[in-house]
Write a protein that holds these residues in place. Structure first.
Motif, short mmCIF file in Angstrom:
data_model
loop_
_atom_site.label_atom_id
_atom_site.label_comp_id
_atom_site.label_asym_id
_atom_site.label_seq_id
_atom_site.Cartn_x
_atom_site.Cartn_y
_atom_site.Cartn_z
N ALA A 14 0.66 -1.45 -0.17
CA ALA A 14 0.62 -0.40 -0.31
C ALA A 14 0.67 1.46 0.07
O ALA A 14 0.45 2.46 -0.91
CB ALA A 14 -0.73 0.11 1.20
N TYR A 15 1.89 0.91 0.90
CA TYR A 15 2.90 2.32 0.88
C TYR A 15 3.56 2.70 -0.32
O TYR A 15 3.43 3.73 -0.74
CB TYR A 15 3.86 1.93 2.02
CG TYR A 15 5.30 3.13 2.75
CD1 TYR A 15 4.78 4.23 2.92
CD2 TYR A 15 5.96 2.89 1.98
CE1 TYR A 15 5.68 5.59 2.39
CE2 TYR A 15 6.93 3.81 1.66
CZ TYR A 15 6.87 4.96 2.57
OH TYR A 15 7.39 6.27 2.76
N GLU A 16 4.32 1.45 -1.17
CA GLU A 16 4.61 1.32 -1.87
C GLU A 16 3.50 1.97 -3.21
O GLU A 16 4.61 2.49 -4.56
CB GLU A 16 5.04 0.21 -2.63
CG GLU A 16 6.34 -0.34 -2.70
CD GLU A 16 6.27 -2.25 -1.98
OE1 GLU A 16 6.80 -2.53 -0.78
OE2 GLU A 16 5.58 -2.41 -2.76
N ASN A 17 2.26 1.81 -3.23
CA ASN A 17 1.37 2.52 -4.34
C ASN A 17 1.32 3.92 -3.75
O ASN A 17 0.08 4.41 -4.57
CB ASN A 17 0.40 1.25 -4.50
CG ASN A 17 1.07 -0.07 -5.08
OD1 ASN A 17 1.79 -0.20 -5.36
ND2 ASN A 17 -0.17 -0.79 -5.28
N GLY A 18 1.63 4.52 -3.14
CA GLY A 18 1.16 5.54 -2.74
C GLY A 18 0.14 6.37 -1.42
O GLY A 18 0.23 7.27 -1.40
N ILE A 19 -0.10 4.94 -0.68
CA ILE A 19 -1.03 5.60 0.34
C ILE A 19 -0.07 5.76 1.25
O ILE A 19 0.24 5.21 2.10
CB ILE A 19 -1.86 4.14 1.11
CG1 ILE A 19 -3.01 3.42 -0.45
CG2 ILE A 19 -2.83 4.55 2.22
CD1 ILE A 19 -3.69 2.75 0.16
#
Ligand code: SF4
Ligand code: SF4
Length: 341
Positions: A38-43
């Motif tokens: 999720a973090y890698e995808n921008g969240i």
């Protein structure tokens, strides 16, 4: 993914957040992988609660080392200052941090909750003290009760309000959103998929993106679910006539007697498994009668013990006519039982 400012907090967060409930079902390593994807995808916005079992601990482990790059919201169900302080200290430990960006009073639904948290030595006092000490940056509130949520916003005591919002439960978009906007508050939309009742994530997100002032916090229980939901944010939002028809179909099918499975009505003093029994009609619509009676047997048999005491109705934030709905579901269950004899 765009980044937005969460109301008057000034915190910059991703327009899509992460709800911390479903990761409790995952083992620790899988949960950490899901959070990191999720973090890698921008969240960058993660919402959890002391009450969500090991959710805080998983978030703390996943983001050890990148704490400054994410915004963490958590919450306490406690109503007294002493217990809220204990929970806050526990949250700080679990989340491996020395500050919480947004600390929310959890589920202020009834007047008695409000009276309790605002009483001398109530939870609000403790949270304000924690803010003064730098342990909490901003204070928010969550509620499932619309009139209470409006009241909470109007007090001016909170920086954010968190409320259920999706194309079935859309009451918030009128008075609540209007007042919150006027007060410069951040709005967080919980239950963007209506607690799992909307199984078409794409149209759910399309609906929500029409309200960019409200940041949705879907839960994710797999890397695939993260990939799917974040992919919707990589293209412009276009709501077609067909999407609107589909939403209308869901609304018609779920109607006003829609149990959000929030569990606030539990426990029943007579052992009725309310939430599961409330969902029987939905289960039966998706499975054959034979499968649904077996799947729900325990819950549906427990309905026989309902004395119509109405304790559950007093607790239900939606004031659903629970025992009447249980009766209807039980009749359906009996019909299905008869078909399988
Ligand atoms: S009304 Fe029925 S289901 Fe609700 S609390 Fe009373 S006994 Fe339990
Ligand atoms: S009956 Fe009401 S309180 Fe109980 S789970 Fe459903 S919506 Fe929640």
């Amino acid at each position: 993914m765009r980044y937005v400012i969460l109301g008057k907090t000034g915190l910059e967060i991703s327009e899509l957040g992460f709800g911390g409930i479903p990761i409790v079902r995952l083992d620790r390593d899988t949960a950490i992988q899901v959070l990191r994807r999720a973090y890698e995808n921008g969240i960058t916005f993660y919402d959890t609660a002391n009450a969500y079992r090991d959710s805080e601990e998983k978030i703390g482990r996943a983001f050890d080392g990148v704490r400054g790059k994410i915004v963490i919201a958590t919450k306490t169900f406690q109503r007294s200052a002493i217990n809220a302080t204990k929970q806050l200290e526990n949250s700080l430990r679990m989340l491996k941090t020395d500050y919480i960006d947004l600390y929310q009073l959890h589920q202020i639904a009834q007047e008695k909750d409000w009276q309790a948290v605002t009483a001398p030595d109530g939870a609000l006092e403790a949270v304000i003290k924690a803010r003064d000490e730098g342990k909490v940056r901003f204070i928010g509130a969550t509620s499932h009760n619309l009139s209470m949520a409006v009241k909470l916003v109007k007090t001016g005591l909170f920086s954010t309000i968190q409320f259920p919002f999706n194309f079935i439960e859309d009451a918030a978009k009128d008075e609540l959103f209007t007042v919150a906007r006027e007060m410069g508050m951040g709005i967080i939309s919980m239950k963007p998929f209506a607690g799992g009742m909307i199984d078409n994530a794409e149209i759910a997100i399309k609906y929500l993106r029409q309200y960019p002032e409200a940041v949705p916090i879907p839960g994710y229980d797999s890397i695939d679910s993260v990939e799917k939901v974040t992919s919707y944010y990589q293209r412009p939002n276009v709501v077609t006539d067909n999407d609107r028809k589909l939403m209308e179909k869901y609304r018609r099918e779920l109607g006003k007697q829609f149990c959000r499975r929030c569990e606030y009505c539990q426990p029943c003093p007579n052992g009725v498994m309310i939430t599961m029994a409330m969902g029987y009609k939905l289960v039966a619509s998706r499975m054959s009668p034979a499968v649904s009676v077996n799947f729900s047997r325990l819950a549906m048999e427990s309905v026989k013990h309902c004395t119509e005491c109405e304790v559950c109705i007093e607790r239900c934030p939606y004031e659903l006519p629970i025992h009447d709905m249980l009766k209807v579901n039980y009749e359906l269950y009996e019909q299905h039982l008869a078909m399988n004899r």
